[in-house]
Scaffold this motif. Structure first.
Motif, short mmCIF file in Angstrom:
data_model
loop_
_atom_site.label_atom_id
_atom_site.label_comp_id
_atom_site.label_asym_id
_atom_site.label_seq_id
_atom_site.Cartn_x
_atom_site.Cartn_y
_atom_site.Cartn_z
N PRO A 188 -9.20 -5.99 -1.64
CA PRO A 188 -9.68 -5.26 -0.48
C PRO A 188 -10.94 -4.50 -0.78
O PRO A 188 -11.35 -4.37 -1.93
CB PRO A 188 -8.52 -4.32 -0.13
CG PRO A 188 -7.86 -4.09 -1.43
CD PRO A 188 -8.00 -5.37 -2.21
N GLN A 235 -8.11 1.18 -3.57
CA GLN A 235 -6.99 0.26 -3.53
C GLN A 235 -7.46 -1.09 -4.05
O GLN A 235 -8.37 -1.70 -3.50
CB GLN A 235 -6.47 0.10 -2.09
CG GLN A 235 -5.87 1.36 -1.50
CD GLN A 235 -4.53 1.67 -2.11
OE1 GLN A 235 -3.92 0.83 -2.74
NE2 GLN A 235 -4.05 2.88 -1.93
N MET A 256 -2.65 -5.01 -2.67
CA MET A 256 -1.49 -4.50 -1.93
C MET A 256 -0.32 -4.45 -2.91
O MET A 256 0.17 -5.48 -3.36
CB MET A 256 -1.15 -5.42 -0.77
CG MET A 256 -1.94 -5.18 0.49
SD MET A 256 -1.21 -6.07 1.87
CE MET A 256 -2.28 -5.57 3.20
N SER A 266 1.22 1.07 -2.50
CA SER A 266 0.21 1.28 -1.47
C SER A 266 0.71 0.95 -0.08
O SER A 266 0.40 1.63 0.88
CB SER A 266 -1.04 0.45 -1.77
OG SER A 266 -0.72 -0.92 -1.78
N ILE A 267 1.47 -0.13 0.07
CA ILE A 267 2.00 -0.55 1.36
C ILE A 267 3.51 -0.54 1.26
O ILE A 267 4.09 -1.18 0.38
CB ILE A 267 1.53 -1.97 1.73
CG1 ILE A 267 0.01 -2.06 1.69
CG2 ILE A 267 2.06 -2.36 3.09
CD1 ILE A 267 -0.70 -1.25 2.72
N ILE A 318 1.03 1.57 6.37
CA ILE A 318 -0.26 1.42 5.70
C ILE A 318 -0.83 2.82 5.46
O ILE A 318 -1.01 3.59 6.40
CB ILE A 318 -1.23 0.58 6.55
CG1 ILE A 318 -0.63 -0.82 6.77
CG2 ILE A 318 -2.60 0.49 5.88
CD1 ILE A 318 -1.48 -1.72 7.63
N ASN A 356 -5.50 5.82 2.75
CA ASN A 356 -6.59 5.38 1.89
C ASN A 356 -6.68 3.86 1.75
O ASN A 356 -7.37 3.36 0.89
CB ASN A 356 -6.49 6.02 0.51
CG ASN A 356 -5.20 5.65 -0.21
OD1 ASN A 356 -4.32 5.01 0.36
ND2 ASN A 356 -5.08 6.06 -1.47
N TRP A 357 -5.97 3.13 2.63
CA TRP A 357 -6.08 1.67 2.60
C TRP A 357 -7.46 1.27 3.09
O TRP A 357 -7.86 1.60 4.21
CB TRP A 357 -4.99 1.03 3.46
CG TRP A 357 -5.10 -0.46 3.55
CD1 TRP A 357 -5.37 -1.18 4.67
CD2 TRP A 357 -4.93 -1.39 2.49
NE1 TRP A 357 -5.37 -2.52 4.37
CE2 TRP A 357 -5.11 -2.67 3.03
CE3 TRP A 357 -4.66 -1.27 1.12
CZ2 TRP A 357 -5.03 -3.84 2.27
CZ3 TRP A 357 -4.57 -2.42 0.36
CH2 TRP A 357 -4.75 -3.68 0.93
N GLY A 370 -8.80 -1.87 3.43
CA GLY A 370 -8.96 -3.15 4.10
C GLY A 370 -9.60 -4.21 3.22
O GLY A 370 -9.76 -4.03 2.01
N TYR A 371 -9.99 -5.33 3.85
CA TYR A 371 -10.56 -6.47 3.13
C TYR A 371 -12.01 -6.71 3.53
O TYR A 371 -12.39 -6.47 4.68
CB TYR A 371 -9.75 -7.73 3.44
CG TYR A 371 -8.35 -7.71 2.90
CD1 TYR A 371 -8.05 -8.18 1.63
CD2 TYR A 371 -7.29 -7.24 3.69
CE1 TYR A 371 -6.76 -8.17 1.15
CE2 TYR A 371 -6.00 -7.22 3.22
CZ TYR A 371 -5.73 -7.69 1.94
OH TYR A 371 -4.44 -7.67 1.46
N PHE A 379 -8.53 -5.26 8.58
CA PHE A 379 -7.50 -4.28 8.21
C PHE A 379 -6.14 -4.94 8.00
O PHE A 379 -5.44 -4.62 7.03
CB PHE A 379 -7.41 -3.20 9.29
CG PHE A 379 -6.90 -1.89 8.80
CD1 PHE A 379 -7.57 -1.19 7.80
CD2 PHE A 379 -5.75 -1.31 9.33
CE1 PHE A 379 -7.11 0.02 7.33
CE2 PHE A 379 -5.28 -0.09 8.87
CZ PHE A 379 -5.96 0.58 7.87
#
Length: 235
Positions: A4, A9, A12, A16-17, A27, A30-31, A33-34, A53
């Motif tokens: 991501p 991060q 995953m 984290s998830i 989620i 502080n995630w 995304g990609y 996301f």
């Protein structure tokens, strides 16, 4: 697995998830995304998005699991699925199809009919104080029925609370709510749907039929819109 965006991060992981029975897949704030460049996206939107996301495949798998939970809870019932347009139509279509497939191969059977209702609660990226019901069939038909409301996203909870209060006037037998997304927000009134796909941070997301002023519904994935996109499509 593709890495991501951002340094906070890397993948995953269980740290984290997380999966909560009541909150769906949680989620964290502080995630990151990609990266956009590792997914197939309409080229005219790429400058307007921050990240992917939630990828479409993850949405599909989570939707199938929700269908399983609904089968366990509501099997052997006739239910009226009330799809909240426009943002809920992709989630509703996929959810109903999964329920049908499960029902065909199960000793428990769910008989379904689908109705539609349209609500308006956002102007640009701001949630309005009052919900507007636009169109829809005669809700008195829901009297004495088992109702499953299918929504795309719950932000403050005020819109859904108002809808449930409105539906209560027609005396349905039972009402359950399934929402693909629930947004964590300080302004949330504490409402929790019965079935949740993902609990997400307070970010404005688009795609998979979720829109920003009628744009981005055609995105396959759920993405975070950036400031450029908000400005370009502001009304």
């Amino acid at each position: 697995m593709t890495e991501p965006r951002g340094k906070r991060q890397n993948i995953m992981t269980e740290n984290s998830i997380s999966l909560s029975t009541h909150n769906g897949i949680v989620i964290p704030d502080n995630w990151a995304g990609y990266n956009l460049d590792v997914f197939s996206l309409p080229s005219h939107y790429c400058e307007d998005l921050e990240c992917v996301f939630i990828p479409h495949g993850v949405i599909e798998d989570r939707t199938e699991r929700i269908a399983n939970e609904i089968m366990k809870d509501l099997g052997d019932n006739h239910i009226t699925v009330l799809c909240v347009l426009k943002g809920g139509y992709r989630f509703c279509t996929d959810l109903v199809e999964h329920i049908k497939n499960l029902s065909r191969n199960s000793e428990r059977f769910i008989s379904m009919r689908v109705d539609f209702i349209r609500l308006r609660s956002y102007c640009n990226d701001t949630c309005m104080d009052e919900m507007q019901i636009i169109g829809g069939d005669d809700l008195s038909k829901l009297s004495g029925k088992n109702v499953l409301i299918v929504e795309d996203i719950i932000s403050t909870g005020r819109t859904m609370s108002a809808l449930l209060s409105h539906l209560g006037k027609y005396n349905p037998k039972m009402v359950k709510v399934a929402s693909l997304l629930v947004k964590r927000s300080d302004s949330n009134n504490g409402f929790k749907p019965d079935y949740i796909g993902f609990e997400i941070p307070n970010k404005f997301v688009v795609g998979y039929a979720l829109d920003y002023n009628e744009h981005f519904r055609d995105l396959h994935h759920i993405c975070v819109i950036n400031e450029n996109g908000k400005l370009k499509y502001k009304v």
